[in-house]
Motif scaffolding. Structure first.
Motif, PDB file in Angstrom:
ATOM      1  N   TRP A 140     -11.695  -3.932  -7.368  1.00 30.00           N
ATOM      2  CA  TRP A 140     -12.142  -4.333  -6.030  1.00 30.00           C
ATOM      3  C   TRP A 140     -13.148  -3.291  -5.601  1.00 30.00           C
ATOM      4  O   TRP A 140     -13.173  -2.184  -6.142  1.00 30.00           O
ATOM      5  CB  TRP A 140     -10.971  -4.501  -5.071  1.00 30.00           C
ATOM      6  CG  TRP A 140     -10.567  -3.308  -4.266  1.00 30.00           C
ATOM      7  CD1 TRP A 140     -10.864  -3.067  -2.952  1.00 30.00           C
ATOM      8  CD2 TRP A 140      -9.750  -2.202  -4.688  1.00 30.00           C
ATOM      9  NE1 TRP A 140     -10.295  -1.889  -2.540  1.00 30.00           N
ATOM     10  CE2 TRP A 140      -9.608  -1.336  -3.578  1.00 30.00           C
ATOM     11  CE3 TRP A 140      -9.137  -1.850  -5.898  1.00 30.00           C
ATOM     12  CZ2 TRP A 140      -8.883  -0.147  -3.644  1.00 30.00           C
ATOM     13  CZ3 TRP A 140      -8.413  -0.668  -5.966  1.00 30.00           C
ATOM     14  CH2 TRP A 140      -8.293   0.161  -4.855  1.00 30.00           C
ATOM     15  N   ASP A 160     -13.586   0.741  -0.172  1.00 28.60           N
ATOM     16  CA  ASP A 160     -13.464   0.804   1.291  1.00 28.60           C
ATOM     17  C   ASP A 160     -14.756   0.430   2.018  1.00 28.60           C
ATOM     18  O   ASP A 160     -15.467   1.298   2.524  1.00 28.60           O
ATOM     19  CB  ASP A 160     -13.019   2.203   1.709  1.00 28.60           C
ATOM     20  CG  ASP A 160     -11.685   2.577   1.100  1.00 28.60           C
ATOM     21  OD1 ASP A 160     -11.001   1.679   0.565  1.00 28.60           O
ATOM     22  OD2 ASP A 160     -11.322   3.761   1.145  1.00 28.60           O
ATOM     23  N   TRP A 198      -2.459  -2.506  -8.351  1.00 31.97           N
ATOM     24  CA  TRP A 198      -3.822  -1.995  -8.130  1.00 31.97           C
ATOM     25  C   TRP A 198      -3.799  -0.491  -8.228  1.00 31.97           C
ATOM     26  O   TRP A 198      -2.941   0.169  -7.647  1.00 31.97           O
ATOM     27  CB  TRP A 198      -4.425  -2.510  -6.829  1.00 31.97           C
ATOM     28  CG  TRP A 198      -3.622  -2.408  -5.562  1.00 31.97           C
ATOM     29  CD1 TRP A 198      -2.314  -2.764  -5.370  1.00 31.97           C
ATOM     30  CD2 TRP A 198      -4.098  -1.947  -4.281  1.00 31.97           C
ATOM     31  NE1 TRP A 198      -1.960  -2.564  -4.056  1.00 31.97           N
ATOM     32  CE2 TRP A 198      -3.018  -2.068  -3.360  1.00 31.97           C
ATOM     33  CE3 TRP A 198      -5.325  -1.481  -3.805  1.00 31.97           C
ATOM     34  CZ2 TRP A 198      -3.143  -1.722  -2.016  1.00 31.97           C
ATOM     35  CZ3 TRP A 198      -5.440  -1.145  -2.465  1.00 31.97           C
ATOM     36  CH2 TRP A 198      -4.356  -1.265  -1.593  1.00 31.97           C
ATOM     37  N   ASP A 229      -5.394   3.046  -7.521  1.00 37.15           N
ATOM     38  CA  ASP A 229      -6.283   3.613  -6.501  1.00 37.15           C
ATOM     39  C   ASP A 229      -6.521   5.104  -6.728  1.00 37.15           C
ATOM     40  O   ASP A 229      -5.823   5.749  -7.511  1.00 37.15           O
ATOM     41  CB  ASP A 229      -5.643   3.380  -5.124  1.00 37.15           C
ATOM     42  CG  ASP A 229      -6.599   3.688  -3.971  1.00 37.15           C
ATOM     43  OD1 ASP A 229      -7.825   3.694  -4.180  1.00 37.15           O
ATOM     44  OD2 ASP A 229      -6.100   3.917  -2.844  1.00 37.15           O
ATOM     45  N   PHE A 260     -12.689  -3.405   5.392  1.00 35.42           N
ATOM     46  CA  PHE A 260     -11.579  -2.439   5.354  1.00 35.42           C
ATOM     47  C   PHE A 260     -11.636  -1.499   6.565  1.00 35.42           C
ATOM     48  O   PHE A 260     -10.739  -1.474   7.388  1.00 35.42           O
ATOM     49  CB  PHE A 260     -11.660  -1.653   4.039  1.00 35.42           C
ATOM     50  CG  PHE A 260     -10.643  -0.566   3.896  1.00 35.42           C
ATOM     51  CD1 PHE A 260      -9.330  -0.865   3.562  1.00 35.42           C
ATOM     52  CD2 PHE A 260     -10.990   0.773   4.073  1.00 35.42           C
ATOM     53  CE1 PHE A 260      -8.380   0.147   3.420  1.00 35.42           C
ATOM     54  CE2 PHE A 260     -10.054   1.786   3.926  1.00 35.42           C
ATOM     55  CZ  PHE A 260      -8.748   1.479   3.601  1.00 35.42           C
ATOM     56  N   TRP A 317      -2.605  12.234  -1.183  1.00 35.65           N
ATOM     57  CA  TRP A 317      -1.607  11.755  -0.220  1.00 35.65           C
ATOM     58  C   TRP A 317      -0.340  12.569  -0.131  1.00 35.65           C
ATOM     59  O   TRP A 317       0.120  12.905   0.960  1.00 35.65           O
ATOM     60  CB  TRP A 317      -1.211  10.302  -0.528  1.00 35.65           C
ATOM     61  CG  TRP A 317      -2.360   9.420  -0.356  1.00 35.65           C
ATOM     62  CD1 TRP A 317      -2.978   8.669  -1.291  1.00 35.65           C
ATOM     63  CD2 TRP A 317      -3.104   9.241   0.845  1.00 35.65           C
ATOM     64  NE1 TRP A 317      -4.066   8.038  -0.758  1.00 35.65           N
ATOM     65  CE2 TRP A 317      -4.160   8.370   0.553  1.00 35.65           C
ATOM     66  CE3 TRP A 317      -2.986   9.749   2.130  1.00 35.65           C
ATOM     67  CZ2 TRP A 317      -5.086   7.980   1.502  1.00 35.65           C
ATOM     68  CZ3 TRP A 317      -3.909   9.365   3.082  1.00 35.65           C
ATOM     69  CH2 TRP A 317      -4.937   8.495   2.761  1.00 35.65           C
ATOM     70  N   HIS A 363      -8.026  -7.288   3.436  1.00 38.14           N
ATOM     71  CA  HIS A 363      -7.436  -5.941   3.457  1.00 38.14           C
ATOM     72  C   HIS A 363      -8.062  -5.125   4.572  1.00 38.14           C
ATOM     73  O   HIS A 363      -9.260  -5.248   4.829  1.00 38.14           O
ATOM     74  CB  HIS A 363      -7.667  -5.256   2.102  1.00 38.14           C
ATOM     75  CG  HIS A 363      -7.062  -3.885   1.986  1.00 38.14           C
ATOM     76  ND1 HIS A 363      -5.887  -3.522   2.610  1.00 38.14           N
ATOM     77  CD2 HIS A 363      -7.467  -2.777   1.305  1.00 38.14           C
ATOM     78  CE1 HIS A 363      -5.600  -2.256   2.311  1.00 38.14           C
ATOM     79  NE2 HIS A 363      -6.547  -1.786   1.521  1.00 38.14           N
ATOM     80  N   ARG A 390      -9.825   0.809  -8.682  1.00 37.24           N
ATOM     81  CA  ARG A 390     -10.960   1.154  -7.833  1.00 37.24           C
ATOM     82  C   ARG A 390     -12.069   1.793  -8.674  1.00 37.24           C
ATOM     83  O   ARG A 390     -13.166   1.287  -8.721  1.00 37.24           O
ATOM     84  CB  ARG A 390     -10.522   2.072  -6.685  1.00 37.24           C
ATOM     85  CG  ARG A 390     -11.579   2.102  -5.601  1.00 37.24           C
ATOM     86  CD  ARG A 390     -11.114   2.797  -4.356  1.00 37.24           C
ATOM     87  NE  ARG A 390     -10.994   4.240  -4.547  1.00 37.24           N
ATOM     88  CZ  ARG A 390     -10.702   5.099  -3.561  1.00 37.24           C
ATOM     89  NH1 ARG A 390     -10.500   4.651  -2.335  1.00 37.24           N
ATOM     90  NH2 ARG A 390     -10.603   6.390  -3.808  1.00 37.24           N
ATOM     91  N   ASP A 416       0.861  -1.186   0.000  1.00 40.36           N
ATOM     92  CA  ASP A 416       0.000   0.000   0.000  1.00 40.36           C
ATOM     93  C   ASP A 416       0.903   1.243   0.000  1.00 40.36           C
ATOM     94  O   ASP A 416       2.141   1.120  -0.013  1.00 40.36           O
ATOM     95  CB  ASP A 416      -0.969  -0.068   1.193  1.00 40.36           C
ATOM     96  CG  ASP A 416      -2.264   0.709   0.938  1.00 40.36           C
ATOM     97  OD1 ASP A 416      -2.200   1.750   0.251  1.00 40.36           O
ATOM     98  OD2 ASP A 416      -3.323   0.294   1.435  1.00 40.36           O
TER      99      ASP A 416
END
Ligand code: MIG
Length: 677
Positions: A459, A462, A343, A345, A495, A309, A520, A446, A235
């Motif tokens: 997937w 959250d 993945w 995101d 999650f 982020w 996860h 996502r 992650d």
């Protein structure tokens, strides 16, 4: 038969790729089908949905489709969404959203999957599929304002609607109206993504394992207990300050060597890639993007600045072919280090704040300073601050130079919002073909739009460690398949929030039958690796049973992809005439041969199961210990301890049960026995 209704000048989404047998609707049919609507009036009853006057190329009035439904009609589809397999009784909005609170009051999750099937109860041959190919907002009111009316509002007059009617002439080998619709729709949108086989193994994730050492420790814990596992996830903290395509050298020294060592243990490492590119001098990806003009821009030509982020970021303009190719090539450093799974995101894209909006908010905060905040002003203030994240207004602040069949067009983000995650994933997948043509690479995302199913899986984002989310994830499976998404799964164990041993065990009981079986959990929650709990033997046993069943699941998956059909089949698809089957939403057929009935309630000893046809119950106690018992059609209470996996095989069908192994590839080389009648 598929008919195409073109309105205005649609944006090419590349959702539909096989249109050779699609016919065009006549002008008169088009006028009958979708009607111009006064947008303000049309959206008012739904509250909270705003309508902006469209601009430049996208300037046609909004359109609306209305149809009456009789009581027994069922509406299937809409892919990743809240609520039931039958979507009736709620309103849904296609608007890819970073929303970590999947309650039934929501209208949108991360994907925009604008395909529905209206199953006509009185005249099955009149059932139809409807795909609204429009990448901005679409509202599906499926019996919300009026329980017997379906109203689709497209917030633009530039879109294409595809209407799929069942072809019952046997031309496509179908003897079922609903499958015929699915098959024809899936054909026009192109073959679904097939992952490498190891991606059917058990996978462990957490936000985040902070270092190579921590990952080694996780892997050792699995291997030491002989709990099968194929992948561990990286992650955001594996990166250097959350910069895409970098690896933190302190916590992951000699990354390529680490990847290799893990592969020797048959573990694949799967790093996350985020949509936002950190603004930082000296950071190669940032500098290349700036130099070539590959980032999304504001109206004045400046690069759009958002916060995610890493703090301030730019968004790669993945709707532009050159920028897409460039961003896709960014994955190369990780491929070169031996990585073969990713993945994607935060690609709705999620925006914590836009720099400009944040400034507006800070300016306004001054107005509240020292004020006696009353009911009015306090909630205004609170709303303003909370509304900074994922603010819809931010999607009106930036533009794409989108590549279209006849050249480039400048388009404001909100009009094509639902295509971002799709094109980020397309970027990756197209570059894999170029950079590593011989490698079989795991890719899922996502955010998504129909069309992305050709490039990767998804997937479901959250979720929470809630019992209701086991059932929600089950209900999404067939809906996702209808929209082309085959490699799918939810965060097993939940999650957000703290899981419990029992919840995780029951969730695993469903996940045994789901392609993406990934545990996860969010930062700050209880650690939920399977070995952290008391009864690790049961967890080991459950995963081992999954591995024994993996070749069956793999074949069911492959066949569903090849035949453009469902791997997960609602009972109502198999038995459209059986009212009870149609209303049963907590059991599914998986492939052609079995039916599953997972337990999704706390402290349960078992559950009620409805058998629409005679079947053989398989009670698996371990990978090589099971009991078979014949059942006639009917209602039963079946005892299902959390330690066992119970499912049903249809009469006249058999499935292979393989000798298990600690990683997926090894299972396929093992012996199997066939069970069933
Ligand atoms: O908003 O990368 O859905 O799986 O662990 C949180 C951190 C950002 C959201 C993803 C989740 C992931 C997390 N990310």
């Amino acid at each position: 038969m598929v008919k195409k209704y073109v309105y205005g000048r649609p944006f090419e989404t590349y959702a539909v790729v096989n249109a050779e047998n699609v016919s065009d609707a006549a002008e008169s049919e088009k006028r009958e089908f979708f009607r111009e609507a006064d947008m303000k009036k049309a959206l008012e009853p739904y509250g909270g949905i705003t309508w902006d006057e469209p601009e430049d190329w996208n300037d046609a009035p909004a359109m609306q489709y209305r149809v009456r439904m009789s009581d027994g009609d069922v509406v299937y589809g809409l892919g990743e969404n809240v609520r039931g397999i039958n979507k009736r009784g709620w309103v849904y909005e296609s608007k890819c959203s970073d929303d970590p609170n999947h309650t039934e009051s929501k209208r949108s999750l991360y994907g925009a999957h604008n395909f529905i099937i209206i199953a006509d109860a009185d005249n099955p041959a009149a059932s139809k599929g409807l795909f609204i190919d429009y990448p901005g907002r679409v509202i599906f009111d499926i019996g919300y304002l009026d329980k017997n009316e379906l109203v689709i509002t497209v917030c633009s007059g530039n879109f294409t609607a595809y209407v799929v009617s069942p072809a019952m002439d046997g031309a496509d080998g179908s003897d079922n109206h609903l499958y015929s619709i699915v098959r024809q729709f899936r054909h026009i949108i192109g073959k679904s993504y097939v992952p490498p086989r190891w991606a059917f193994g058990y996978q462990q994730c957490r936000w985040s394992y902070m270092s190579a050492d921590e990952i080694c420790d996780v892997v050792d814990n699995y291997r030491r207990r002989n709990i099968p596992i194929d992948a561990v996830y990286l992650d955001i903290d594996y990166m250097e300050r959350y910069k895409d395509f970098t690896v933190n050298k302190e916590t992951f020294p000699d990354f390529a060597d680490f990847v290799r060592k893990m592969r020797e243990k048959h573990i694949h490492l799967v790093p996350i890639i985020d949509a936002g590119v950190k603004i930082e001098d000296g950071y190669g990806t940032y500098e290349e993007g700036i130099k070539n003009g590959y980032f999304c821009k504001e109206a004045d030509g400046e690069d759009f600045v958002a916060g995610v982020w890493p703090g301030r970021v730019h968004f790669p303009d993945v709707l532009n072919e050159d920028a897409r190719r460039w961003f896709g090539h960014g994955y190369k450093v990780l491929l070169d280090a031996g990585i073969d799974g990713f993945w994607n995101d935060m690609n709705e894209p999620a925006i914590f704040y836009s720099e400009k909006h944040l400034k507006e908010v800070f300016d306004k905060i001054d107005d509240y300073k020292g004020k006696n905040l009353d009911i009015q002003s306090f909630f205004e203030f609170k709303g303003m601050v909370e509304g900074v994240a994922n603010n819809l207004g931010d999607y009106e602040r930036f533009y794409h130079r989108a590549t279209q069949p006849d050249g480039e067009v400048v388009v404001r983000h909100d009009h094509v919002h639902n295509l971002y995650g799709f094109n980020m994933t397309r970027a990756a997948s197209e570059s894999f073909k170029e950079l590593a043509p011989d490698k079989d690479i795991l890719m899922f995302s996502r955010a998504s739009y129909i069309g992305m199913h050709r490039y990767g899986g998804i997937w479901t984002g959250d979720n929470h460690a809630w019992w209701s989310h086991i059932l929600l994830s089950l209900k999404m499976l067939p809906s996702l398949n209808m929209c082309g998404f085959m490699y799918v799964g939810s965060d097993v164990g939940g999650f957000n929030d703290n899981t419990t041993e029992e919840l995780l065990m029951r969730w695993m009981g469903l996940a045994v039958f789901v392609p993406l079986m990934r545990n996860h959990a969010a930062a700050g929650t209880r650690y939920q690796e399977l070995y952290r709990f008391t009864d690790t033997d049961t967890f080991k046993n459950i995963v081992t049973m999954r591995y024994a069943l993996t070749p069956y699941l793999w074949e069911a998956y492959r066949r569903a992809v090849e035949q453009d059909t469902l791997m997960y089949r609602p009972l109502g698809f198999e038995h459209p005439e059986d009212k009870v089957a149609v209303a049963t939403e907590d059991q599914l057929y998986v492939g052609e041969d079995i039916m599953i009935c997972p337990v999704y309630t706390q402290n349960a000893v078992g559950r009620y199961v409805y058998l629409p046809e005679p079947m053989t119950m398989v009670r698996m106690k371990s990978a090589d210990e099971y009991e078979l018992e014949k059942y006639e059609a009917g209602h039963y209470f079946v005892e299902i301890p959390a330690q066992e996996i119970v499912f049903f095989i249809r009469d006249g069908h058999r499935i292979p049960l393989y000798k298990s192994a600690e990683y997926t590839e090894a299972v396929f080389g093992n012996e199997c026995e066939w069970i069933g009648e």
